[in-house]
Enzyme design. Sequence first.
Site, PDB file in Angstrom:
ATOM      1  N   ASP A  63     -29.384 105.718  35.073  1.00 21.24           N
ATOM      2  CA  ASP A  63     -28.877 104.403  35.427  1.00 21.24           C
ATOM      3  C   ASP A  63     -27.540 104.162  34.736  1.00 21.24           C
ATOM      4  O   ASP A  63     -26.756 105.083  34.581  1.00 21.24           O
ATOM      5  CB  ASP A  63     -29.909 103.322  35.081  1.00 21.24           C
ATOM      6  CG  ASP A  63     -30.174 103.180  33.578  1.00 21.24           C
ATOM      7  OD1 ASP A  63     -29.584 103.934  32.783  1.00 21.24           O
ATOM      8  OD2 ASP A  63     -30.965 102.303  33.203  1.00 21.24           O
ATOM      9  N   PHE A 103     -34.124 108.528  33.358  1.00 25.41           N
ATOM     10  CA  PHE A 103     -33.955 107.678  34.529  1.00 25.41           C
ATOM     11  C   PHE A 103     -32.496 107.266  34.635  1.00 25.41           C
ATOM     12  O   PHE A 103     -32.056 106.304  34.010  1.00 25.41           O
ATOM     13  CB  PHE A 103     -34.878 106.467  34.441  1.00 25.41           C
ATOM     14  CG  PHE A 103     -36.272 106.839  34.002  1.00 25.41           C
ATOM     15  CD1 PHE A 103     -36.951 107.874  34.617  1.00 25.41           C
ATOM     16  CD2 PHE A 103     -36.885 106.180  32.957  1.00 25.41           C
ATOM     17  CE1 PHE A 103     -38.227 108.243  34.217  1.00 25.41           C
ATOM     18  CE2 PHE A 103     -38.165 106.526  32.551  1.00 25.41           C
ATOM     19  CZ  PHE A 103     -38.829 107.570  33.181  1.00 25.41           C
ATOM     20  N   ASP A 124     -36.049 108.548  27.158  1.00 23.35           N
ATOM     21  CA  ASP A 124     -35.496 107.424  27.909  1.00 23.35           C
ATOM     22  C   ASP A 124     -36.125 106.115  27.442  1.00 23.35           C
ATOM     23  O   ASP A 124     -35.434 105.111  27.267  1.00 23.35           O
ATOM     24  CB  ASP A 124     -35.724 107.617  29.407  1.00 23.35           C
ATOM     25  CG  ASP A 124     -34.956 106.614  30.249  1.00 23.35           C
ATOM     26  OD1 ASP A 124     -35.361 105.426  30.277  1.00 23.35           O
ATOM     27  OD2 ASP A 124     -33.953 107.004  30.876  1.00 23.35           O
TER      28      ASP A 124
END
Length: 194
Positions: free
Chosen positions: A93, A91, A167
């Site tokens: 970020d 993910f 993750d």
Amino acid sequence: VSHQRALTEGGRVLLEHGGSFRSFISQAGNDAQKMVELIVEKIPSYRDEATYEGRRISFYKRAQILVADFWGVMEARGEGSITNMDWLTMFADYRVPQALVYLGVLRYSDTLMQVLKNGELLLSGDRREVEIRGCSIWSVELIKERLQKLVQERDGQTCDINATVIDFYLWPFAKEHHKEMAHIPIHHTRCIYY
């Protein structure tokens, strides 16, 4: 897109399905890729995309997290499983790239490191922001491949680890070790996608 608009979009979709996320997502069957595609199609604020060297890059961070969280709940309750989870990436970020740099998996150029240390705001879709996120995704894919190979060599069997599980390890690791990583700056991007 404002936060209010994003909430309105999500609320509208839920209302169309009796307030049930499960009812909404069931349209995609049990396939993680189809779930992400459905979310992105029906809730435009989840369309986390950028243009890079003339190509459209799709990160879909929030849509993937939504599917991964749903997967986790379904697995915990023993209510079936979601297929094609390997289609999901990490993910993308700001926190996981910091952990990847700390662990020596990812390395920033001196120029980029200085920009980040100066706290420069990178616009959503800025080449540097896209490269940080894209290289983080690729790094986690390489970690996944290496772990699968190590398990195969050690145990003689396949390992079904996916980017989601990696993750789910790296993000809390970064939070837990934030003091040790303080010398590695995170990139700052103001948007609704992180």
